[in-house]
Design an enzyme around this catalytic site. Structure first.
Site, PDB file in Angstrom:
ATOM      1  N   MET A   1      25.443  -7.005   3.296  1.00  0.00           N
ATOM      2  CA  MET A   1      24.233  -6.301   2.913  1.00  0.00           C
ATOM      3  C   MET A   1      23.227  -6.396   4.066  1.00  0.00           C
ATOM      4  SD  MET A   1      21.659  -6.839  -0.320  1.00  0.00           S
ATOM      5  CE  MET A   1      21.193  -8.522  -0.043  1.00  0.00           C
ATOM      6  N   PRO A   2      23.051  -5.334   4.822  1.00  0.00           N
ATOM      7  CA  PRO A   2      22.067  -5.345   5.906  1.00  0.00           C
ATOM      8  C   PRO A   2      20.636  -5.408   5.349  1.00  0.00           C
ATOM      9  CG  PRO A   2      23.607  -3.531   6.175  1.00  0.00           C
ATOM     10  CD  PRO A   2      23.830  -4.110   4.825  1.00  0.00           C
ATOM     11  N   TYR A   3      19.801  -6.109   6.081  1.00  0.00           N
ATOM     12  CA  TYR A   3      18.388  -6.219   5.734  1.00  0.00           C
ATOM     13  C   TYR A   3      17.592  -5.862   6.985  1.00  0.00           C
ATOM     14  CZ  TYR A   3      13.907  -8.411   4.632  1.00  0.00           C
ATOM     15  OH  TYR A   3      12.572  -8.657   4.421  1.00  0.00           O
ATOM     16  N   VAL A  41      19.108  -2.792   2.662  1.00  0.00           N
ATOM     17  CA  VAL A  41      17.729  -3.053   2.248  1.00  0.00           C
ATOM     18  C   VAL A  41      16.798  -2.829   3.434  1.00  0.00           C
ATOM     19  CG1 VAL A  41      16.131  -4.800   1.375  1.00  0.00           C
ATOM     20  CG2 VAL A  41      18.500  -4.761   0.558  1.00  0.00           C
TER      21      VAL A  41
END
Length: 65
Positions: A1-3, A41
């Site tokens: 999940m990239p932030y 995100v």
């Protein structure tokens, strides 16, 4: 999940501009790294110019010059 955390000064950035930043950052991660946009995100923090410095000076003062 990239932030992704985007920090900008709080100088009249519109909701539309913020939406474009979120979409653009998401699209970039999808295009370059093949990330899933549903789990990407993006957070935008607006920072008061009194709390942002460049070259040893407060941005508020730089903008006044």
């Amino acid at each position: 999940m990239p932030y992704v955390n985007i920090k900008i000064t709080d100088e009249a950035v519109t909701a539309e501009q913020k939406a474009a930043l979120i979409k653009g950052a998401t699209d970039l991660l999808v295009d370059v790294l093949g990330k899933n946009p549903a789990t990407t995100v993006v957070v935008i923090d607006e920072v008061n110019t009194d709390n942002w410095g460049i070259g040893g000076e407060v941005v508020t003062k730089l903008r006044a010059k």
